[in-house]
Design a protein around this motif. Structure first.
Motif, short mmCIF file in Angstrom:
data_model
loop_
_atom_site.label_atom_id
_atom_site.label_comp_id
_atom_site.label_asym_id
_atom_site.label_seq_id
_atom_site.Cartn_x
_atom_site.Cartn_y
_atom_site.Cartn_z
N ALA A 165 0.82 -1.21 0.00
CA ALA A 165 0.00 0.00 0.00
C ALA A 165 0.85 1.26 0.00
CB ALA A 165 -0.93 0.00 1.21
N ALA A 166 2.09 1.14 0.44
CA ALA A 166 2.99 2.30 0.49
C ALA A 166 3.61 2.61 -0.86
CB ALA A 166 4.09 2.06 1.52
N GLU A 167 3.38 1.74 -1.84
CA GLU A 167 3.98 1.92 -3.17
C GLU A 167 2.95 2.54 -4.12
OE1 GLU A 167 7.17 1.32 -3.52
OE2 GLU A 167 7.25 0.57 -1.45
N ASP A 168 3.33 3.63 -4.77
CA ASP A 168 2.40 4.34 -5.66
C ASP A 168 2.02 3.55 -6.90
OD1 ASP A 168 2.45 6.50 -3.95
OD2 ASP A 168 4.06 7.54 -5.04
N ASP A 169 2.88 2.62 -7.32
CA ASP A 169 2.62 1.91 -8.57
C ASP A 169 2.07 0.50 -8.37
OD1 ASP A 169 5.00 1.03 -7.45
OD2 ASP A 169 5.95 0.60 -9.38
N ILE A 170 1.68 0.16 -7.13
CA ILE A 170 1.17 -1.19 -6.84
C ILE A 170 -0.18 -1.09 -6.15
CG2 ILE A 170 1.56 -3.33 -5.55
CD1 ILE A 170 4.56 -2.87 -5.88
N GLU A 171 -1.13 -1.92 -6.59
CA GLU A 171 -2.47 -1.96 -5.98
C GLU A 171 -2.84 -3.41 -5.67
OE1 GLU A 171 -7.17 -1.05 -7.13
OE2 GLU A 171 -5.58 -0.81 -8.64
N VAL A 172 -3.21 -3.70 -4.43
CA VAL A 172 -3.68 -5.03 -4.06
C VAL A 172 -5.15 -5.14 -4.44
CG1 VAL A 172 -4.08 -6.66 -2.18
CG2 VAL A 172 -2.01 -5.24 -2.17
N VAL A 173 -5.45 -6.08 -5.35
CA VAL A 173 -6.83 -6.19 -5.86
C VAL A 173 -7.58 -7.38 -5.26
CG1 VAL A 173 -6.29 -5.01 -8.01
CG2 VAL A 173 -6.04 -7.51 -7.88
N GLY A 174 -6.90 -8.19 -4.44
CA GLY A 174 -7.58 -9.33 -3.84
C GLY A 174 -6.68 -10.09 -2.89
N GLU A 175 -7.31 -10.83 -1.98
CA GLU A 175 -6.59 -11.69 -1.04
C GLU A 175 -7.26 -13.05 -1.01
OE1 GLU A 175 -6.23 -10.01 2.83
OE2 GLU A 175 -5.34 -8.13 2.14
N ALA A 176 -6.45 -14.11 -1.06
CA ALA A 176 -6.97 -15.48 -1.05
C ALA A 176 -6.34 -16.24 0.11
CB ALA A 176 -6.65 -16.18 -2.37
N ALA A 177 -7.16 -17.07 0.77
CA ALA A 177 -6.69 -17.83 1.93
C ALA A 177 -6.31 -19.26 1.58
CB ALA A 177 -7.76 -17.82 3.02
N ASP A 178 -6.52 -19.67 0.33
CA ASP A 178 -6.13 -21.02 -0.09
C ASP A 178 -5.97 -21.03 -1.61
OD1 ASP A 178 -8.71 -21.71 -1.38
OD2 ASP A 178 -9.47 -21.76 0.66
#
Length: 219
Positions: free
Chosen positions: A23-36
């Motif tokens: 989240a601290a990087e301007d050029d990176i976006e987390v679009v999802g999280e998976a638990a398995d």
């Protein structure tokens, strides 16, 4: 350009930690999280990430099988997969890179290396944790060819051979350009030609071929 990232790890604290780093990087976006692994494959199809950070040991479907499903032949614009795990077992590393991973990191590699691996994967390059790179690639030295990617005489030019040898030592495109006194663009062109000749999916497979064929140990 923003790099879209999917985080796949069965530990919520790890997912949260990676998310905070990215989240601290301007050029990176987390679009999802998976638990398995099952969820990782499903979300990859829905969210269309550029890069997937994939743990190995996860319930329902482990990360290596999820990797195979995400990089199987015939997929259109598949995501780049960077394996990030606590376990740097050689078998895991070999299987991950053989099946198309664009990087392999151990979880204690640090935030800077994590971000660097994502950017490298998004640009078509690859990064393996320095702690295992030399051990991994030297372990491949002298291995018997087992398929098209281990073809011993792919018809590389003299300059392509030089580029491959430097890739196998872990140099970046910029470092290779400096070593050979050519432009980064020329290095990329040579690597593109090499990938086609070796039927390699990324620079890690190029490096692995160099060590298997014995090219990496020559001077």
């Amino acid at each position: 350009m923003t790099i879209r990232v999917l985080i796949a790890d069965d530990q919520a604290m790890v997912r949260t930690g990676f998310g905070m780093i990215l989240a601290a990087e301007d050029d990176i976006e987390v679009v999802g999280e998976a638990a398995d692994g099952v969820q990782a494959v499903e979300l990859a199809g829905r969210c269309r990430p550029d890069v997937v950070l994939m743990d190995i040991r996860m319930p329902r479907l482990d990360g290596l099988e999820a990797l195979r499903r995400l990089t199987r032949p015939g997929l259109v614009n598949p995501p780049r997969v960077v394996v990030v795990t606590t376990f740097d077992d050689d078998e895991y590393v070999h299987r991950a890179l053989r099946d198309g991973a664009c990087g392999f990191l151990v979880k204690d590699s640090g935030p800077a290396l994590l971000v660097e691996a994502i950017r490298a994967a998004a640009s078509g390059e690859a990064l393996v944790s320095p702690s295992i790179t030399v051990r991994l690639l030297r372990g491949l030295s002298g291995g018997a060819p087992s398929g098209p990617r281990e073809e011993r005489d792919p018809g590389l030019s003299a300059r392509e051979t030089e580029v491959v040898r430097l890739v196998a030592t872990g140099l970046t495109n910029a470092e290779i350009a400096g070593e050979l006194s050519i432009s980064v663009g020329t290095v990329k062109t040579h690597l593109g030609n090499v990938q086609a000749k070796l039927s390699a999916r990324n620079r890690v497979e190029i490096a692995a071929w160099a060590w298997r064929s014995g090219l990496a140990g020559r001077r």
